[in-house]
Design a protein around this motif. Structure first.
Motif, PDB file in Angstrom:
ATOM      1  N   ALA A 170     -36.844 -88.394 -21.212  1.00 16.92           N
ATOM      2  CA  ALA A 170     -35.481 -88.420 -21.755  1.00 16.92           C
ATOM      3  C   ALA A 170     -34.448 -88.496 -20.634  1.00 16.92           C
ATOM      4  O   ALA A 170     -33.449 -89.204 -20.739  1.00 16.92           O
ATOM      5  CB  ALA A 170     -35.231 -87.180 -22.609  1.00 16.92           C
ATOM      6  N   ALA A 171     -34.704 -87.774 -19.537  1.00 19.09           N
ATOM      7  CA  ALA A 171     -33.748 -87.747 -18.412  1.00 19.09           C
ATOM      8  C   ALA A 171     -33.783 -89.044 -17.616  1.00 19.09           C
ATOM      9  O   ALA A 171     -32.746 -89.578 -17.222  1.00 19.09           O
ATOM     10  CB  ALA A 171     -34.061 -86.567 -17.498  1.00 19.09           C
ATOM     11  N   GLY A 172     -34.989 -89.575 -17.381  1.00 17.04           N
ATOM     12  CA  GLY A 172     -35.115 -90.768 -16.535  1.00 17.04           C
ATOM     13  C   GLY A 172     -34.978 -92.080 -17.285  1.00 17.04           C
ATOM     14  O   GLY A 172     -34.655 -93.110 -16.694  1.00 17.04           O
ATOM     15  N   GLY A 173     -35.253 -92.048 -18.599  1.00 15.41           N
ATOM     16  CA  GLY A 173     -35.162 -93.277 -19.387  1.00 15.41           C
ATOM     17  C   GLY A 173     -36.388 -94.165 -19.291  1.00 15.41           C
ATOM     18  O   GLY A 173     -36.392 -95.281 -19.816  1.00 15.41           O
ATOM     19  N   TRP A 174     -37.446 -93.686 -18.623  1.00 14.11           N
ATOM     20  CA  TRP A 174     -38.678 -94.477 -18.475  1.00 14.11           C
ATOM     21  C   TRP A 174     -39.895 -93.589 -18.698  1.00 14.11           C
ATOM     22  O   TRP A 174     -39.858 -92.398 -18.396  1.00 14.11           O
ATOM     23  CB  TRP A 174     -38.766 -95.098 -17.073  1.00 14.11           C
ATOM     24  N   ASN A 175     -40.954 -94.177 -19.204  1.00 11.81           N
ATOM     25  CA  ASN A 175     -42.229 -93.481 -19.359  1.00 11.81           C
ATOM     26  C   ASN A 175     -43.276 -94.225 -18.540  1.00 11.81           C
ATOM     27  O   ASN A 175     -43.390 -95.449 -18.631  1.00 11.81           O
ATOM     28  CB  ASN A 175     -42.651 -93.452 -20.834  1.00 11.81           C
TER      29      ASN A 175
END
Length: 357
Positions: A170-175
């Motif tokens: 959620a914080a980084g925007g990437w999985n």
């Protein structure tokens, strides 16, 4: 390059309208502000059972306008913003291949309590990857939640490691999924909403701090309001479509207000003196790190944008700061979360205001 197709006919079940929900203003405001600016970092909603947490979150997702996505893409890729599109879509655009665009409702993804990390993050089929030389990736719930809302009920009962994975994405925007030297990365920018009942335990302070805002909700005590809520629910259950039609105009008005706020947000400014005072409050309350300062600034700007203003006022800060700071004051896992009095007292001192009763 593209063709925009109409959204499919409504076959989804009817959802209780957001504008019909009585009370719980704190929760509703926190959710709206996070939709306007997802970088606020999500909401943790703690409260009694049966207070409409799930109903409100589903109602918000249903209220939001449709978004343009690349047809057939499992990540709800944005056809324009490269930060919100998968590698396959990026490559197709770079090679100037035709892509089909469709409109789709904003996704609300429910995370089941017993979900495994593979179900959440996705899995890589190693055998297929080695045999066929392709990155065989089975997307998880984070892929589905991209550009939407991820709702975790009873988040305080989830494994801490899984909560950490969710908050990191959620914080980084990437999985990122890695296995046997193979790595897959995809966009996962979503509004994280967690809910829980304090009777079943709190999240550890370190994890709680990762949520942008913390809303407390309580059972409505006034008999008149309780009767109104019961009557509304009975009316909705009796004829959902007729009930929703009554709130159609209010829903449309709120949807337009949210869209305008999202467009206005980049132009909203906050005076440096107000920023200094926010940091003075955080320092006085001994808030660890700078997340409290950052989130309060973001939330105050989102509130100003929601009300159609391009400059943050003291009142904006006063209305959001308890939501942004109350869960950051707890140092001991055995302590209860502050009701907000300590924050309000500090705000009153720094800004020279009276403490609200």
């Amino acid at each position: 390059m593209t063709a925009t197709l109409p959204a499919p006919a409504k076959t989804r079940r009817v959802v209780f309208p957001f504008t019909a929900i009585v009370g719980q203003e704190e929760m509703k405001l926190a959710l709206i502000l996070n939709v306007i600016d997802p970088k606020i970092g999500g909401v943790m909603i703690m409260g009694d059972r049966g207070t409409g947490k799930s109903t409100t979150i589903r109602a918000l997702a249903d209220l939001l306008p449709e978004i343009e996505v690349v047809a057939g893409d499992p990540f709800n890729s944005d056809p324009v913003d490269s930060d919100l599109m998968s590698e396959e879509v990026k490559q197709a655009i770079e090679q100037q291949l035709p892509i089909e665009i469709v409109k789709k409702k904003v996704q609300m993804v429910d995370l089941p309590l017993g979900a495994t990390e593979d179900r959440v993050c996705g899995t890589i089929d190693i055998e297929k990857a080695l045999a066929e030389g392709v990155k065989a990736f089975e997307p998880g719930l984070l892929a589905k939640a991209n550009r939407g809302i991820l709702y975790v009920d009873e988040v305080n009962l989830l494994d801490d490691h899984l909560v950490d994975v969710l908050l990191d994405s959620a914080a980084g925007g990437w999985n990122t999924v890695e296995r046997e030297g193979i790595s897959i990365r995809h966009p996962a920018r979503f509004v994280m909403v967690g809910s829980g009942n304090p009777e079943e335990g709190e999240l550890r302070p370190q994890l709680l701090d990762r949520f942008g805002m913390h809303a407390e909700i309580h059972t409505v005590k006034e008999p008149e309001l309780r009767v109104q809520i019961v009557e509304q629910r009975a009316e909705f259950d009796g004829d959902p479509n007729a009930f929703c039609q009554k709130y159609f105009e209010e829903q449309e008005k709120l949807q337009s207000q949210i869209v305008r706020a999202q467009e206005l947000l980049p132009q909203v400014t906050i005076d440096r003196d107000l920023q200094v005072k926010i940091s003075e409050i955080c320092s006085e309350l001994d808030v660890d790190g700078l997340r409290g300062d950052i989130v309060t600034n973001r939330a105050a700007k989102a509130l100003a944008a929601f009300e159609g203003r391009s400059e943050v006022t003291i009142e904006d800060i006063r209305r959001v700061i308890v939501l942004c700071l109350r869960h950051r004051l707890r140092k001991d896992p055995l302590e209860n979360i502050d009701s907000g009095y300590k924050v309000e007292k500090s705000v009153a001192r720094v800004f020279g205001l009276e403490v609200a009763e």
